[in-house]
Design an enzyme around this catalytic site. Structure first.
Site, PDB file in Angstrom:
ATOM      1  N   LYS A 192     -11.508  -8.924   5.572  1.00  0.00           N
ATOM      2  CA  LYS A 192     -12.192  -7.462   5.639  1.00  0.00           C
ATOM      3  C   LYS A 192     -12.414  -6.937   4.900  1.00  0.00           C
ATOM      4  O   LYS A 192     -11.538  -6.265   3.768  1.00  0.00           O
ATOM      5  CB  LYS A 192     -10.847  -6.578   6.257  1.00  0.00           C
ATOM      6  N   TYR A 212       0.623  -1.209  -0.059  1.00  0.00           N
ATOM      7  CA  TYR A 212       0.064   0.449   0.017  1.00  0.00           C
ATOM      8  C   TYR A 212       0.595   1.087  -0.039  1.00  0.00           C
ATOM      9  O   TYR A 212       0.578   1.991  -0.706  1.00  0.00           O
ATOM     10  CB  TYR A 212      -0.794  -0.176   1.360  1.00  0.00           C
ATOM     11  N   ASP A 214      -8.655  -3.152  -1.247  1.00  0.00           N
ATOM     12  CA  ASP A 214      -9.341  -1.900  -1.717  1.00  0.00           C
ATOM     13  C   ASP A 214      -8.830  -0.845  -2.118  1.00  0.00           C
ATOM     14  O   ASP A 214      -9.571  -0.073  -2.984  1.00  0.00           O
ATOM     15  CB  ASP A 214     -10.033  -1.960  -0.241  1.00  0.00           C
TER      16      ASP A 214
END
Length: 520
Positions: A372, A265, A300
């Site tokens: 998640k 990330y 995500d």
């Protein structure tokens, strides 16, 4: 809840996992031979060094920077501190304070024997590791005392006022409304700070500073409201960015339960140097694994920069890679909150079916992981009625496919930071759907050769193919080519590269053998 409804090709799953394993093993060679300034500062924190100097500089920064400028950082900070302890009889904290005041030069002392230095350091390191182990035991005994964990999804909400004391008010209200996990969003830009702020904070933009004192304040508040409610309320924060392992250490010391912690990330979405991030994520995951913390990975985010329908396979490929980076760091599957999101364009025909296929596929491929699941954000328009329906569809998939960490969507997404009433409505929406569809996932089958089975097979094939391609390139070249999220980053670019160094042959980090090899 799910087993093999999608009729997946398990040979392909094995192949994809093997590719991910080789990708991670290849980059682990680099990780094992390098360290970073933030890994060294983490060692300082775990040795008990805290507070700031007269200029507000955190003491872990002050002592690591001193060695970097005046000594040989490749030997590792533990060696310098252990040597100074033997030479002076002072504690790590006292040594750091004297170094910051320029009263002590740990770079000019006579060297003691390496064995004696390690023995001295381990004396302190073992105490810290024991404290973290006890935090884990406290969490487990509190959960058992409340009758165990709930089944079904944990309702996960965020607070982000900038003021930790106001966050406490909102978090306690959220817990009373039914939330199981409270995430305190970090203030905008903290991931790019190469130090961790100190003490309680009451100002922040778009979130609240992650500090050890703020962690302590929120942990105490959630424990108190948990007693009142008769259930354990989990606390989440963010160990990502330039201080990833330091924040993991602070969380382990203050008994946080969940941490945002992705291997890629920071590289893709914060332009942090890839060499730095890959080294930092390893130590942060060793700490999280030992502390019993569930990590949340950030797949995500790919869907905010790339199309959710076209790039779904990159999400799955990243989940496979995150899984392997976690396993290498000793973090078990039961603590891997692998991420994905409900981000298809609502105008897409049968979008719900594609979303359901994606979520079910993640559930089947990673059966032990507390997945998640992130709610719709990209296509929320400010129309609160439509938004509430989008969130309801997301909640239906959550319960149908047994997603474990369900970050609740807010009907006011794209308008403002949630009000207490917005959270209450979101929790009410989720509880209504979770109750009415409790066993829906167990009671349905997916049509063989249907839209969902076909979609899952197609995504799996593309992910396996992509992982095979990455296996050929290696992770560094893959990121340079922009294969994830359409974002390209150079190997020698980005923030924090100057903080990466190759370890000397005598370097040691006392916490890796204690946490990675120790009984949990």
């Amino acid at each position: 809840m799910s087993n093999n409804k999608l009729d997946l090709n398990w040979d392909l799953v094995v192949e994809a996992r093997e590719s991910a394993k080789k990708i991670v093993a290849d980059s682990q060679v680099f990780i094992d031979s390098h360290s970073t300034v933030t890994v060294e500062r983490t060692i300082c924190r775990l040795l008990g060094i805290d507070d700031v100097d007269a200029f507000g500089v955190p003491l872990p920064n002050a002592i690591v920077d001193f060695v970097k400028e005046n000594g040989n950082i490749t030997l590792g900070i533990a060696k310098y501190i252990g040597n100074a302890m033997l030479e002076t009889g002072l504690s790590p904290q006292e040594i750091a304070e004297k170094v910051a005041k320029k009263e002590l030069d740990i770079c000019k002392m006579k060297w003691h024997d390496d064995f004696d230095i390690q023995l001295e350091i381990n004396r302190i390191a073992v105490q810290t590791v024991e404290r973290i182990r006890k935090n884990r035991e406290t969490r487990e005994s509190m959960i058992a005392g409340y009758g165990g964990d709930k089944t079904g999804p944990f309702l996960y909400i965020i607070v982000a006022t900038g003021n930790i004391y106001e966050d406490v008010v909102q978090a306690v209200a959220g817990a009373r409304q039914g939330a199981d996990i409270i995430a305190v969003i970090r203030t905008t830009g903290q991931s790019l700070l190469d130090y961790v702020p100190y003490g309680a904070t009451s100002e922040g933009f778009g979130g609240t500073f992650a500090t050890q004192e703020n962690f302590r304040i929120m942990r105490n508040a959630l424990d108190e409201v948990g007693k009142e409610l008769g259930r354990y309320i989990r606390l989440c924060n963010y160990c990502s960015g330039l201080c990833m392992p330091e924040i993991a250490a602070m969380g382990a010391l203050e008994r946080l339960d969940v941490m945002l912690n992705d291997a890629l990330y920071g590289i893709l979405f914060r332009d942090i140097n890839m060499q730095r991030t890959l080294c930092d994520q390893f130590f942060s995951r060793v700490i999280n694994g030992f502390a019993g913390v569930i990590i949340n990975t950030g797949e995500d985010n790919y869907l905010t920069t790339a199309d959710a329908f076209e790039e779904a396979h990159t999400v799955l490929a990243s989940q496979f890679i995150n899984e392997q980076y976690a396993l290498v760091a000793g973090l078990p599957e039961e603590q891997m909150g692998l991420g994905h999101a409900f981000e298809m364009d609502p105008k897409l025909e049968n979008g719900f079916l594609y979303e359901l296929a994606q979520a079910e596929m993640a559930r089947e491929i990673f059966p032990k992981a507390p997945l998640k699941y992130m709610p719709p954000t990209k296509f929320m328009t400010g129309n609160i009625f439509k938004g509430h329906i989008q969130d309801a569809l997301f909640n239906i998939i959550t319960i149908t496919t047994n997603q474990r960490l369900c970050l609740l969507g807010m009907l006011t997404e794209a308008i403002h930071t949630p009000f207490l009433a917005d959270r209450a409505l979101s929790i009410e929406n989720a509880l209504y759907i979770f109750n009415n569809l409790k066993d829906f996932g167990n009671d349905i089958e997916f049509k063989k050769g249907g839209i969902m089975n076909t979609r899952a097979e197609e995504v799996l094939e593309k992910a396996a193919s992509l992982l095979k391609e990455i296996e050929g390139y290696g992770i560094f070249t893959t990121i340079e080519k922009g294969i994830f999220g359409g974002v390209k980053r150079p190997k020698d670019g980005g923030k924090g590269l100057a903080g990466v160094f190759e370890k000397d042959s005598t370097y040691f980090n006392p916490f890796i053998p204690l946490m990675l090899g120790g009984d949990k």
